[in-house]
Motif scaffolding. Structure first.
Motif, short mmCIF file in Angstrom:
data_model
loop_
_atom_site.label_atom_id
_atom_site.label_comp_id
_atom_site.label_asym_id
_atom_site.label_seq_id
_atom_site.Cartn_x
_atom_site.Cartn_y
_atom_site.Cartn_z
N ALA A 128 19.71 23.26 -22.01
CA ALA A 128 19.06 22.06 -22.53
C ALA A 128 19.15 21.00 -21.44
CB ALA A 128 19.76 21.57 -23.80
N ARG A 129 18.01 20.45 -21.05
CA ARG A 129 17.98 19.41 -20.01
C ARG A 129 17.57 18.09 -20.64
NH1 ARG A 129 14.40 21.24 -15.41
NH2 ARG A 129 16.28 22.42 -14.87
N ALA A 130 18.37 17.06 -20.39
CA ALA A 130 18.09 15.73 -20.94
C ALA A 130 17.18 14.94 -20.01
CB ALA A 130 19.40 14.98 -21.15
N PHE A 131 16.36 14.09 -20.60
CA PHE A 131 15.50 13.19 -19.81
C PHE A 131 15.37 11.87 -20.56
CE2 PHE A 131 12.89 15.89 -22.52
CZ PHE A 131 12.06 15.00 -23.16
N PRO A 132 15.07 10.79 -19.86
CA PRO A 132 15.06 9.48 -20.51
C PRO A 132 13.85 9.29 -21.41
CG PRO A 132 14.34 9.28 -18.24
CD PRO A 132 14.79 10.70 -18.42
N THR A 133 14.04 8.57 -22.52
CA THR A 133 12.95 8.17 -23.39
C THR A 133 12.95 6.65 -23.51
OG1 THR A 133 14.33 8.46 -25.36
CG2 THR A 133 12.95 10.33 -24.69
N ALA A 134 11.88 6.12 -24.08
CA ALA A 134 11.72 4.66 -24.14
C ALA A 134 11.87 4.18 -25.57
CB ALA A 134 10.35 4.26 -23.57
N HIS A 135 13.11 4.20 -26.07
CA HIS A 135 13.34 3.78 -27.45
C HIS A 135 14.48 2.77 -27.56
CE1 HIS A 135 13.15 3.81 -31.75
NE2 HIS A 135 14.38 4.28 -31.88
N ILE A 206 7.61 18.78 -29.43
CA ILE A 206 7.89 18.11 -30.71
C ILE A 206 7.97 16.62 -30.42
CG2 ILE A 206 9.43 17.98 -32.69
CD1 ILE A 206 10.50 20.77 -31.87
N THR A 207 7.02 15.87 -30.94
CA THR A 207 6.91 14.47 -30.59
C THR A 207 6.67 13.59 -31.81
OG1 THR A 207 5.60 12.83 -29.35
CG2 THR A 207 4.46 14.81 -30.08
N GLU A 208 7.16 12.40 -31.76
CA GLU A 208 6.87 11.44 -32.81
C GLU A 208 5.44 10.90 -32.65
OE1 GLU A 208 6.72 7.26 -32.58
OE2 GLU A 208 8.86 7.27 -32.06
N CYS A 209 4.84 10.55 -33.76
CA CYS A 209 3.69 9.64 -33.82
C CYS A 209 3.87 8.91 -35.15
CB CYS A 209 2.35 10.36 -33.75
SG CYS A 209 0.95 9.22 -33.74
N THR A 210 4.43 7.71 -35.07
CA THR A 210 4.91 7.03 -36.28
C THR A 210 3.81 6.30 -37.03
OG1 THR A 210 7.09 6.76 -35.23
CG2 THR A 210 6.62 5.39 -37.16
N PHE A 211 2.97 5.54 -36.31
CA PHE A 211 2.02 4.64 -36.96
C PHE A 211 0.57 5.05 -36.69
CE2 PHE A 211 5.85 2.01 -36.48
CZ PHE A 211 5.99 1.58 -37.78
N TYR A 212 -0.31 4.78 -37.70
CA TYR A 212 -1.69 5.26 -37.64
C TYR A 212 -2.71 4.17 -37.92
CZ TYR A 212 0.53 9.76 -37.38
OH TYR A 212 1.30 10.80 -36.96
N GLU A 213 -2.36 3.20 -38.74
CA GLU A 213 -3.31 2.14 -39.10
C GLU A 213 -3.45 1.14 -37.95
OE1 GLU A 213 -4.70 2.75 -41.84
OE2 GLU A 213 -3.28 4.05 -42.87
N GLN A 214 -4.64 0.58 -37.81
CA GLN A 214 -4.89 -0.39 -36.75
C GLN A 214 -3.95 -1.59 -36.86
OE1 GLN A 214 -6.95 0.34 -34.35
NE2 GLN A 214 -6.83 -1.58 -33.18
N GLU A 215 -3.68 -2.01 -38.09
CA GLU A 215 -2.83 -3.18 -38.30
C GLU A 215 -1.35 -2.90 -38.06
OE1 GLU A 215 -3.96 -1.66 -42.52
OE2 GLU A 215 -4.86 -1.81 -40.53
N HIS A 216 -1.01 -1.66 -37.73
CA HIS A 216 0.38 -1.31 -37.48
C HIS A 216 0.70 -1.21 -35.99
CE1 HIS A 216 0.74 0.67 -41.74
NE2 HIS A 216 0.77 -0.65 -41.77
N ILE A 217 -0.23 -1.59 -35.14
CA ILE A 217 0.01 -1.52 -33.69
C ILE A 217 1.21 -2.37 -33.30
CG2 ILE A 217 -0.92 -2.16 -31.43
CD1 ILE A 217 -3.66 -1.27 -32.41
N ASP A 218 1.30 -3.57 -33.86
CA ASP A 218 2.43 -4.44 -33.53
C ASP A 218 3.74 -3.87 -34.04
OD1 ASP A 218 0.79 -6.21 -32.23
OD2 ASP A 218 0.58 -7.59 -33.93
N ARG A 219 3.71 -3.20 -35.19
CA ARG A 219 4.93 -2.56 -35.71
C ARG A 219 5.42 -1.47 -34.75
NH1 ARG A 219 6.40 -3.47 -40.97
NH2 ARG A 219 4.92 -4.66 -42.27
N ALA A 220 4.48 -0.71 -34.23
CA ALA A 220 4.84 0.35 -33.29
C ALA A 220 5.49 -0.25 -32.05
CB ALA A 220 3.60 1.15 -32.91
N LYS A 221 4.91 -1.31 -31.54
CA LYS A 221 5.45 -1.96 -30.34
C LYS A 221 6.83 -2.54 -30.60
CE LYS A 221 4.30 -5.45 -26.85
NZ LYS A 221 3.30 -6.47 -26.42
N ALA A 222 7.00 -3.20 -31.75
CA ALA A 222 8.28 -3.84 -32.06
C ALA A 222 9.41 -2.82 -32.21
CB ALA A 222 8.15 -4.67 -33.33
N GLY A 223 9.10 -1.68 -32.82
CA GLY A 223 10.12 -0.66 -33.05
C GLY A 223 10.24 0.35 -31.94
#
Length: 283
Positions: A128-135, A206-223
């Motif tokens: 298992a090789r670790a790599f950085p993520t942006a969270h 295996i990847t996240e995709c949390t938000f889908y609605e246009q009005e949730h763009i800011d929520r995605a950025k904040a979290g």
């Protein structure tokens, strides 16, 4: 009865099994590779898996690690191996010590701290090789990589005894091959993961995709999560055979998520994308 109703997606001979809803719980395992990514609330079905790879310490991804380790001890299993970002190892040990006092028994564990580029041996031919993520601070993803060795072409015509003699002389007659099998991003904003060959060419992503609605763009950025538009751009630059989407928000129903994915992705890309929590695929 099992503690969780888990979803299963099968590709070739590998099962991706888990449960993942943003803010509630995320736990994903590949039993054939003896690995569980994150641990969520520690499903009973995953207690026997020997390696848990934590991406970060948020409660919905990490709450069950003490139960996982304690229950293995209760069942007479060997101590579980918990791999986590190095900055989490001390607080994890403190939590285990506290639970040990509450429970009256020390909780045995093999704790391994990792940072970007670090490798952990899972099996004789699997790392298992670790790599950085942006969270969040220290968060990492993991790639499970099969290691094979191939005889160098210049030695292909030599006999067995001749090859043995070269090895005894300390000559390296083999080349190391890496076959990336499964990559797990955990929670993350989009990043240039395509620059990491073992991520871009992993058979299963295996990847996240949390938000889908246009009005949730800011929520995605904040979290520091991924929005559908970013996800579409991201996966189009990858070479994975299969993409499993996790960590969808409960603000958008699965049926609507599927509709929006179909609308946002070209046909060839959409055909290799699977929602883990799609009930129509649940075993």
């Amino acid at each position: 009865m099992p503690s969780h109703q888990l979803s299963t997606v099968t590709f070739d001979q590998l099962d991706v099994i888990g449960y993942s809803m943003a803010g509630e719980e995320t736990v994903v395992a590949v039993p054939q590779l003896d690995v569980c990514f994150d641990i969520g609330k520690a499903p009973d079905q995953f207690i026997s898996i020997n390696h848990v790879l934590l991406t970060h310490g948020h409660m919905d991804h990490a709450a069950g690690f003490a139960y996982y380790l304690s229950h293995r001890h209760f069942d007479g299993q060997t101590p579980g191996t918990l791999v986590a970002p190095t900055n989490l190892i001390r607080p994890i040990q403190q939590i285990l010590d506290g639970w040990g006092q509450l429970d009256g028994n020390q909780i045995p564990a093999q704790l391994i701290g990792v940072g970007p580029g670090d490798e952990v041996q899972i099996k004789s031919n699997l790392i298992a090789r670790a790599f950085p993520t942006a969270h969040c601070y220290g968060s990492v993803g993991y790639s499970l990589i099969e290691i094979r060795k191939k005889l160098k072409p210049e030695y292909g015509k030599l006999s067995g005894p001749e090859l043995v003699k070269l090895k005894q002389q300390g000559i390296d007659i083999e080349v190391r091959l890496e076959i990336p099998l499964v990559t797990y991003l955990g929670d993350t904003q989009p990043a240039d993961f395509a620059q990491l060959d073992y991520v871009a060419n992993s058979k299963i992503l295996i990847t996240e995709c949390t938000f889908y609605e246009q009005e949730h763009i800011d929520r995605a950025k904040a979290g520091k999560h991924m929005h559908l538009g970013q996800f579409a751009d991201f996966v189009s630059g990858m070479n994975n055979e299969q993409v499993v989407v996790i960590h969808t928000t409960q603000r958008t129903g699965i049926r609507e998520v599927k509709r929006q994915l179909k609308q946002a992705l070209p046909v060839d890309l959409h055909d290799k994308v699977t929602l883990l929590m799609d009930r129509s695929r649940r075993d």
